[in-house]
Design a protein around this motif. Sequence first.
Motif, short mmCIF file in Angstrom:
data_model
loop_
_atom_site.label_atom_id
_atom_site.label_comp_id
_atom_site.label_asym_id
_atom_site.label_seq_id
_atom_site.Cartn_x
_atom_site.Cartn_y
_atom_site.Cartn_z
N VAL A 15 0.89 -9.14 2.63
CA VAL A 15 0.46 -8.67 1.32
C VAL A 15 1.36 -7.52 0.86
O VAL A 15 1.98 -6.84 1.69
N PRO A 16 1.41 -7.27 -0.45
CA PRO A 16 2.19 -6.14 -0.96
C PRO A 16 1.59 -4.81 -0.49
O PRO A 16 0.42 -4.52 -0.77
N ILE A 17 2.36 -4.04 0.24
CA ILE A 17 1.83 -2.84 0.88
C ILE A 17 1.33 -1.80 -0.11
O ILE A 17 0.27 -1.22 0.07
N ARG A 18 2.07 -1.53 -1.15
CA ARG A 18 1.65 -0.48 -2.08
C ARG A 18 0.34 -0.86 -2.77
O ARG A 18 -0.58 -0.06 -2.86
N PHE A 19 0.23 -2.08 -3.21
CA PHE A 19 -0.97 -2.55 -3.90
C PHE A 19 -2.21 -2.39 -3.02
O PHE A 19 -3.21 -1.80 -3.42
N VAL A 20 -2.13 -2.89 -1.81
CA VAL A 20 -3.30 -2.87 -0.92
C VAL A 20 -3.60 -1.46 -0.43
O VAL A 20 -4.74 -1.01 -0.48
N SER A 21 -2.59 -0.72 -0.01
CA SER A 21 -2.82 0.61 0.55
C SER A 21 -3.37 1.57 -0.48
O SER A 21 -4.30 2.32 -0.21
N GLU A 22 -2.79 1.58 -1.67
CA GLU A 22 -3.26 2.50 -2.70
C GLU A 22 -4.67 2.12 -3.17
O GLU A 22 -5.46 3.00 -3.49
N ALA A 23 -4.99 0.83 -3.17
CA ALA A 23 -6.35 0.41 -3.53
C ALA A 23 -7.37 0.94 -2.51
O ALA A 23 -8.53 1.15 -2.84
N LEU A 24 -6.92 1.17 -1.28
CA LEU A 24 -7.80 1.68 -0.22
C LEU A 24 -7.76 3.20 -0.12
O LEU A 24 -8.36 3.79 0.76
N GLY A 25 -7.01 3.85 -1.01
CA GLY A 25 -6.94 5.30 -1.00
C GLY A 25 -5.88 5.87 -0.08
O GLY A 25 -5.89 7.06 0.22
N ALA A 26 -4.95 5.06 0.37
CA ALA A 26 -3.86 5.54 1.23
C ALA A 26 -2.66 5.94 0.37
O ALA A 26 -2.49 5.46 -0.74
N GLU A 27 -1.83 6.80 0.93
CA GLU A 27 -0.59 7.21 0.28
C GLU A 27 0.55 6.41 0.89
O GLU A 27 0.63 6.24 2.11
N VAL A 28 1.43 5.90 0.03
CA VAL A 28 2.56 5.08 0.49
C VAL A 28 3.85 5.74 0.05
O VAL A 28 3.99 6.12 -1.11
N THR A 29 4.79 5.90 0.99
CA THR A 29 6.10 6.43 0.63
C THR A 29 7.19 5.49 1.16
O THR A 29 7.02 4.85 2.20
N TRP A 30 8.29 5.44 0.43
CA TRP A 30 9.42 4.57 0.75
C TRP A 30 10.63 5.43 1.07
O TRP A 30 10.93 6.39 0.35
N ASP A 31 11.34 5.12 2.16
CA ASP A 31 12.59 5.79 2.51
C ASP A 31 13.69 4.74 2.42
O ASP A 31 13.82 3.88 3.31
N GLY A 32 14.46 4.79 1.34
CA GLY A 32 15.50 3.81 1.11
C GLY A 32 16.62 3.83 2.13
O GLY A 32 17.18 2.80 2.47
N LYS A 33 16.95 5.01 2.65
CA LYS A 33 18.02 5.12 3.66
C LYS A 33 17.62 4.42 4.95
O LYS A 33 18.41 3.71 5.55
N LYS A 34 16.40 4.64 5.39
CA LYS A 34 15.91 4.03 6.63
C LYS A 34 15.34 2.64 6.41
O LYS A 34 15.04 1.94 7.37
N ARG A 35 15.15 2.27 5.12
CA ARG A 35 14.47 1.02 4.78
C ARG A 35 13.12 0.95 5.48
O ARG A 35 12.76 -0.02 6.14
N SER A 36 12.35 2.02 5.28
CA SER A 36 11.04 2.10 5.94
C SER A 36 9.98 2.52 4.93
O SER A 36 10.26 3.13 3.91
N VAL A 37 8.75 2.18 5.28
CA VAL A 37 7.60 2.55 4.46
C VAL A 37 6.61 3.27 5.38
O VAL A 37 6.44 2.90 6.54
N THR A 38 6.00 4.33 4.85
CA THR A 38 5.02 5.09 5.60
C THR A 38 3.70 5.06 4.83
O THR A 38 3.68 5.28 3.62
N ILE A 39 2.64 4.78 5.55
CA ILE A 39 1.30 4.70 4.97
C ILE A 39 0.45 5.77 5.65
O ILE A 39 0.40 5.83 6.88
N VAL A 40 -0.22 6.59 4.85
CA VAL A 40 -1.08 7.63 5.40
C VAL A 40 -2.45 7.54 4.74
O VAL A 40 -2.56 7.51 3.52
N LYS A 41 -3.47 7.49 5.59
CA LYS A 41 -4.86 7.50 5.11
C LYS A 41 -5.69 8.28 6.11
O LYS A 41 -5.73 7.94 7.30
N ASP A 42 -6.32 9.33 5.61
CA ASP A 42 -7.11 10.21 6.46
C ASP A 42 -6.23 10.72 7.60
O ASP A 42 -5.17 11.26 7.34
#
Length: 108
Positions: A15-42
């Motif tokens: 599933v699309p990470i930003r859509f699902v994570s933000e709907a659950l109240g999580a913060e999503v950040t993208w690091d283009g250099k590392k090609r990574s995504v970080t999800i933080v919730k609580d």
Amino acid sequence: MKKARRLLQENETMVPIRFVSEALGAEVTWDGKKRSVTIVKDDNRIELVIDQKEAIVNCRRTSMDSQTIIRNAITLVPVRFVNENLNMKVFFDNGEIVITDAKEQLEE
């Protein structure tokens, strides 16, 4: 109710990470250099690298059944892995993905 497209990869629902994570109240950040995504919730933090089957969950390396991918400029992740590591419960109901707070289910 929000709906998102999903993709099946290696028998995993993606599933699309930003859509699902933000709907659950999580913060999503993208690091283009590392090609990574970080999800933080609580108190939970998940770090995923594109095209890798390994993730870092709360500072511990762990394996996933399917790798994080990008399709049509959208980052897709295995829904069960990510949500269960955010202490959410994932189940399927008549072909739809349902995600609930695992703590709320324990209280019922």
